[in-house]
Scaffold this motif. Structure first.
Motif, PDB file in Angstrom:
ATOM      1  N   VAL A  82       0.849  -1.188   0.000  1.00  8.50           N
ATOM      2  CA  VAL A  82       0.000   0.000   0.000  1.00  8.50           C
ATOM      3  C   VAL A  82       0.885   1.239   0.000  1.00  8.50           C
ATOM      4  O   VAL A  82       1.906   1.278   0.692  1.00  8.50           O
ATOM      5  N   VAL A  83       0.500   2.241  -0.793  1.00  9.83           N
ATOM      6  CA  VAL A  83       1.120   3.562  -0.685  1.00  9.83           C
ATOM      7  C   VAL A  83      -0.001   4.567  -0.467  1.00  9.83           C
ATOM      8  O   VAL A  83      -0.914   4.677  -1.297  1.00  9.83           O
ATOM      9  N   PRO A 105       4.610   4.882   2.278  1.00 18.24           N
ATOM     10  CA  PRO A 105       4.471   3.436   2.039  1.00 18.24           C
ATOM     11  C   PRO A 105       4.091   2.679   3.310  1.00 18.24           C
ATOM     12  O   PRO A 105       4.555   2.997   4.405  1.00 18.24           O
ATOM     13  N   VAL A 106       3.241   1.665   3.132  1.00 18.23           N
ATOM     14  CA  VAL A 106       2.821   0.804   4.237  1.00 18.23           C
ATOM     15  C   VAL A 106       3.004  -0.646   3.805  1.00 18.23           C
ATOM     16  O   VAL A 106       2.434  -1.082   2.796  1.00 18.23           O
ATOM     17  N   GLU A 107       3.802  -1.388   4.556  1.00 16.49           N
ATOM     18  CA  GLU A 107       4.055  -2.800   4.250  1.00 16.49           C
ATOM     19  C   GLU A 107       3.343  -3.664   5.291  1.00 16.49           C
ATOM     20  O   GLU A 107       3.411  -3.407   6.491  1.00 16.49           O
ATOM     21  N   ALA A 127      10.686   3.013  -0.127  1.00 21.05           N
ATOM     22  CA  ALA A 127      10.685   4.478  -0.088  1.00 21.05           C
ATOM     23  C   ALA A 127      11.727   5.056  -1.038  1.00 21.05           C
ATOM     24  O   ALA A 127      11.467   6.047  -1.735  1.00 21.05           O
ATOM     25  N   MET A 128      12.889   4.435  -1.102  1.00 18.95           N
ATOM     26  CA  MET A 128      13.954   4.919  -1.983  1.00 18.95           C
ATOM     27  C   MET A 128      13.569   4.754  -3.452  1.00 18.95           C
ATOM     28  O   MET A 128      13.926   5.574  -4.303  1.00 18.95           O
ATOM     29  N   GLU A 140       9.237   8.885   5.905  1.00 17.48           N
ATOM     30  CA  GLU A 140       8.661   7.957   6.885  1.00 17.48           C
ATOM     31  C   GLU A 140       7.666   7.025   6.215  1.00 17.48           C
ATOM     32  O   GLU A 140       7.061   7.336   5.193  1.00 17.48           O
ATOM     33  N   GLY A 141       7.495   5.846   6.801  1.00 17.21           N
ATOM     34  CA  GLY A 141       6.499   4.888   6.362  1.00 17.21           C
ATOM     35  C   GLY A 141       6.028   4.099   7.563  1.00 17.21           C
ATOM     36  O   GLY A 141       6.296   4.481   8.713  1.00 17.21           O
TER      37      GLY A 141
END
Length: 220
Positions: A82-83, A105-107, A127-128, A140-141
């Motif tokens: 998910v982003v 971003p969410v993992e 993120a990169m 941040e994520g």
């Protein structure tokens, strides 16, 4: 260094590599894989995370699922679970959307937070990739753990980013050589789905003949 597309490695492999370099090589170089309860539960958990609209709008929040990402600089590609894009005057434009947006971003992970940083490294690599694709900064994520049903915030520090650079470079070096590191037995070996392929017990002072003799004696 900029990698060619044919040399890209799987971003998800970074988590394997951080946990165990031999596990990563068995999967991503030797193409070996075995399912166990943990891997099946993980796949089902990720399927539920992706079970929704690929693009969802909630006011000033835009949610994209299963988003393909890439970084020619790191030589990796993969997908984000998910982003979340938050409307932000300091963000970046998105195709088909008005205003500016900042990615988050969410993992999703099946279990609970771990003592090592494998999950954080995987998220930082995502993120990169987003930064390189969107020409922005992702500070941040979050990691969402199914066992605790909670999010854990992750700051993408210079130290974490450097670890991603170092590890992806080492992954490319091993991939070019086609080299599988030797086993280094640890407590994590017992839960590894590749235990029977890896045979970490062979590294505990036993030679192959001794190990096979013992395995045959243990068979019913």
């Amino acid at each position: 260094m900029i990698y060619c597309e044919e040399d890209f490695l799987q971003l998800s492999g970074l988590q394997h590599f951080a946990f165990c370099r031999r596990q990563w090589a068995l999967i991503h170089i030797e193409r070996q894989w075995q399912e166990n309860l943990r891997t099946v539960e993980r796949d089902l958990f990720h399927h539920r995370a992706h079970n929704g609209e690929a693009r969802e709008r909630r006011g000033n929040l835009l949610i994209l699922r299963d988003l393909s990402i890439v970084s020619p600089t790191l030589g990796i590609s993969g997908k984000c679970d998910v982003v979340e894009f938050h409307q932000d005057s300091g963000g970046v434009p998105l195709y088909g959307e008005e205003g500016l947006w900042s990615p988050f971003p969410v993992e999703y992970k099946r279990g609970a937070p771990k003592t090592h940083q494998a999950d954080e490294l995987q998220l930082c690599a995502q993120a990169m990739c987003l930064e390189e694709m969107l020409c922005c900064t992702v500070a941040e994520g979050a990691l969402f753990y199914g066992e605790t049903r909670r999010r854990v915030s992750v700051l993408f520090t210079p130290e974490l980013r450097q670890q991603v650079h170092t590890m992806t470079e080492e992954m490319h070096q091993l991939s070019r050589r086609g080299y599988t590191p030797k086993a280094k037995p640890s407590k994590g070996c017992n839960a590894c789905s590749l235990k029977e392929l890896c045979l970490p017990a062979l590294m505990k002072g036993k030679d192959v003949e001794q190990y096979l003799r013992q395995a045959m004696e243990e068979e019913p």
